[in-house]
Write a protein that holds these residues in place. Structure first.
Motif, PDB file in Angstrom:
ATOM      1  N   LEU A 167      16.946  33.672  56.696  1.00 24.00           N
ATOM      2  CA  LEU A 167      18.126  33.338  57.493  1.00 24.00           C
ATOM      3  C   LEU A 167      18.456  34.555  58.345  1.00 24.00           C
ATOM      4  CD1 LEU A 167      20.539  31.458  55.060  1.00 24.00           C
ATOM      5  CD2 LEU A 167      19.784  30.683  57.304  1.00 24.00           C
ATOM      6  N   GLN A 168      18.318  34.398  59.668  1.00 20.19           N
ATOM      7  CA  GLN A 168      18.534  35.517  60.574  1.00 20.19           C
ATOM      8  C   GLN A 168      19.837  35.340  61.351  1.00 20.19           C
ATOM      9  OE1 GLN A 168      15.930  35.933  64.039  1.00 20.19           O
ATOM     10  NE2 GLN A 168      15.657  38.082  63.465  1.00 20.19           N
ATOM     11  N   ASN A 169      20.647  36.386  61.366  1.00 18.34           N
ATOM     12  CA  ASN A 169      21.916  36.360  62.076  1.00 18.34           C
ATOM     13  C   ASN A 169      21.670  36.320  63.578  1.00 18.34           C
ATOM     14  OD1 ASN A 169      24.338  37.884  63.423  1.00 18.34           O
ATOM     15  ND2 ASN A 169      25.080  37.124  61.445  1.00 18.34           N
ATOM     16  N   ARG A 170      22.353  35.412  64.273  1.00 14.12           N
ATOM     17  CA  ARG A 170      22.191  35.284  65.727  1.00 14.12           C
ATOM     18  C   ARG A 170      22.743  36.486  66.475  1.00 14.12           C
ATOM     19  NH1 ARG A 170      23.442  29.253  68.057  1.00 14.12           N
ATOM     20  NH2 ARG A 170      21.621  28.243  67.143  1.00 14.12           N
ATOM     21  N   GLY A 171      23.734  37.164  65.927  1.00 14.21           N
ATOM     22  CA  GLY A 171      24.374  38.263  66.628  1.00 14.21           C
ATOM     23  C   GLY A 171      23.644  39.584  66.531  1.00 14.21           C
ATOM     24  N   ASN A 172      23.144  39.924  65.341  1.00 19.11           N
ATOM     25  CA  ASN A 172      22.535  41.252  65.160  1.00 19.11           C
ATOM     26  C   ASN A 172      21.057  41.212  64.779  1.00 19.11           C
ATOM     27  OD1 ASN A 172      22.537  40.602  62.410  1.00 19.11           O
ATOM     28  ND2 ASN A 172      24.382  41.789  61.979  1.00 19.11           N
ATOM     29  N   GLY A 173      20.492  40.019  64.547  1.00 20.15           N
ATOM     30  CA  GLY A 173      19.073  39.901  64.236  1.00 20.15           C
ATOM     31  C   GLY A 173      18.696  40.281  62.818  1.00 20.15           C
ATOM     32  N   LEU A 174      19.683  40.602  61.965  1.00 18.94           N
ATOM     33  CA  LEU A 174      19.398  40.964  60.581  1.00 18.94           C
ATOM     34  C   LEU A 174      19.250  39.705  59.730  1.00 18.94           C
ATOM     35  CD1 LEU A 174      21.913  43.928  60.150  1.00 18.94           C
ATOM     36  CD2 LEU A 174      19.458  44.049  60.631  1.00 18.94           C
ATOM     37  N   CYS A 175      18.556  39.846  58.607  1.00 14.31           N
ATOM     38  CA  CYS A 175      18.335  38.716  57.708  1.00 14.31           C
ATOM     39  C   CYS A 175      19.242  38.820  56.482  1.00 14.31           C
ATOM     40  CB  CYS A 175      16.873  38.669  57.254  1.00 14.31           C
ATOM     41  SG  CYS A 175      15.780  37.993  58.520  1.00 14.31           S
ATOM     42  N   LEU A 176      19.651  37.658  55.992  1.00 15.72           N
ATOM     43  CA  LEU A 176      20.478  37.585  54.791  1.00 15.72           C
ATOM     44  C   LEU A 176      19.623  37.928  53.580  1.00 15.72           C
ATOM     45  CD1 LEU A 176      23.416  36.793  54.128  1.00 15.72           C
ATOM     46  CD2 LEU A 176      22.536  34.546  53.499  1.00 15.72           C
ATOM     47  N   MET A 177      20.143  38.771  52.690  1.00 12.34           N
ATOM     48  CA  MET A 177      19.362  39.246  51.545  1.00 12.34           C
ATOM     49  C   MET A 177      20.218  39.285  50.298  1.00 12.34           C
ATOM     50  SD  MET A 177      16.956  42.557  51.428  1.00 12.34           S
ATOM     51  CE  MET A 177      15.996  42.940  49.989  1.00 12.34           C
ATOM     52  N   THR A 178      19.589  39.082  49.154  1.00  7.96           N
ATOM     53  CA  THR A 178      20.234  39.228  47.858  1.00  7.96           C
ATOM     54  C   THR A 178      19.245  39.868  46.897  1.00  7.96           C
ATOM     55  OG1 THR A 178      21.563  38.083  46.177  1.00  7.96           O
ATOM     56  CG2 THR A 178      19.590  36.938  46.967  1.00  7.96           C
ATOM     57  N   ASP A 179      19.690  40.128  45.687  1.00  6.69           N
ATOM     58  CA  ASP A 179      18.807  40.638  44.641  1.00  6.69           C
ATOM     59  C   ASP A 179      19.035  39.788  43.398  1.00  6.69           C
ATOM     60  OD1 ASP A 179      21.218  41.522  43.507  1.00  6.69           O
ATOM     61  OD2 ASP A 179      20.984  43.520  44.324  1.00  6.69           O
ATOM     62  N   ASN A 180      18.440  40.152  42.325  1.00  4.62           N
ATOM     63  CA  ASN A 180      18.608  39.395  41.089  1.00  4.62           C
ATOM     64  C   ASN A 180      18.984  40.366  39.981  1.00  4.62           C
ATOM     65  OD1 ASN A 180      18.591  37.030  39.574  1.00  4.62           O
ATOM     66  ND2 ASN A 180      16.465  37.288  38.965  1.00  4.62           N
ATOM     67  N   ASN A 181      20.006  41.182  40.252  1.00  2.38           N
ATOM     68  CA  ASN A 181      20.379  42.235  39.313  1.00  2.38           C
ATOM     69  C   ASN A 181      21.412  41.825  38.276  1.00  2.38           C
ATOM     70  OD1 ASN A 181      18.615  44.056  40.435  1.00  2.38           O
ATOM     71  ND2 ASN A 181      20.110  44.861  41.878  1.00  2.38           N
ATOM     72  N   SER A 182      22.081  40.686  38.481  1.00  2.13           N
ATOM     73  CA  SER A 182      23.110  40.267  37.536  1.00  2.13           C
ATOM     74  C   SER A 182      23.328  38.762  37.656  1.00  2.13           C
ATOM     75  CB  SER A 182      24.421  41.012  37.824  1.00  2.13           C
ATOM     76  OG  SER A 182      24.967  40.574  39.047  1.00  2.13           O
ATOM     77  N   ASP A 183      24.337  38.250  36.957  1.00  2.86           N
ATOM     78  CA  ASP A 183      24.620  36.818  37.079  1.00  2.86           C
ATOM     79  C   ASP A 183      25.404  36.516  38.356  1.00  2.86           C
ATOM     80  OD1 ASP A 183      27.014  37.918  36.232  1.00  2.86           O
ATOM     81  OD2 ASP A 183      27.478  36.289  34.850  1.00  2.86           O
ATOM     82  N   ARG A 184      25.957  37.539  39.007  1.00  8.66           N
ATOM     83  CA  ARG A 184      26.591  37.402  40.323  1.00  8.66           C
ATOM     84  C   ARG A 184      26.045  38.505  41.209  1.00  8.66           C
ATOM     85  NH1 ARG A 184      32.684  36.939  38.408  1.00  8.66           N
ATOM     86  NH2 ARG A 184      32.072  36.005  36.457  1.00  8.66           N
ATOM     87  N   ASN A 185      25.279  38.107  42.210  1.00  8.15           N
ATOM     88  CA  ASN A 185      24.549  39.071  43.019  1.00  8.15           C
ATOM     89  C   ASN A 185      25.163  39.252  44.399  1.00  8.15           C
ATOM     90  OD1 ASN A 185      22.179  39.550  41.187  1.00  8.15           O
ATOM     91  ND2 ASN A 185      22.166  37.336  41.341  1.00  8.15           N
ATOM     92  N   ALA A 186      25.163  40.487  44.848  1.00 12.68           N
ATOM     93  CA  ALA A 186      25.646  40.793  46.190  1.00 12.68           C
ATOM     94  C   ALA A 186      24.743  40.137  47.233  1.00 12.68           C
ATOM     95  CB  ALA A 186      25.663  42.309  46.390  1.00 12.68           C
TER      96      ALA A 186
END
Length: 113
Positions: A27-46
């Motif tokens: 998923l790439q942001n239309r405004g800044n070209g960055l991609c949405l990212m997460t990790d799997n470090n806990s039961d609620r991930n940033a």
């Protein structure tokens, strides 16, 4: 009657990139070209925006579930935090059953073209 209208910011709009990992998409942001990212470090991930990198599993998402966006880490879907605009990746059933977080916080609707 208020007839003013504020157009949605392109920084709130995302494009699905071509699938490259197990049929999932970045998923790439239309405004800044960055991609949405997460990790799997806990039961609620940033969740955050990062340089697009097709070797990062945390940048891949699917939208095959009705109204939900699932991460590459199975059972985790994007959700908003109740009462705020913070976004996390977590298991919707675990959120509801153990933390009382409404299932609706995991539902997303497309709204731009």
């Amino acid at each position: 009657m208020d007839t003013s209208f504020v157009a949605p910011s392109i920084y709130q709009q995302w494009n699905w990139l071509n699938p490259t990992m197990d049929g999932m998409h970045q998923l790439q942001n239309r405004g800044n070209g960055l991609c949405l990212m997460t990790d799997n470090n806990s039961d609620r991930n940033a969740v955050w925006a990062s340089e697009c990198n097709s070797s990062k599993a945390g940048q891949f998402w699917e939208n095959d579930l009705p109204s939900q966006i699932a991460s590459h880490y199975w059972f985790d879907t994007l959700r908003v935090s109740p009462g705020s605009s913070a976004v996390y990746s977590s298991d919707n059933n675990d959120d509801y059953n153990h933390h009382g977080i409404p299932l609706e916080t995991h539902y997303w609707n497309p709204s731009h073209n």
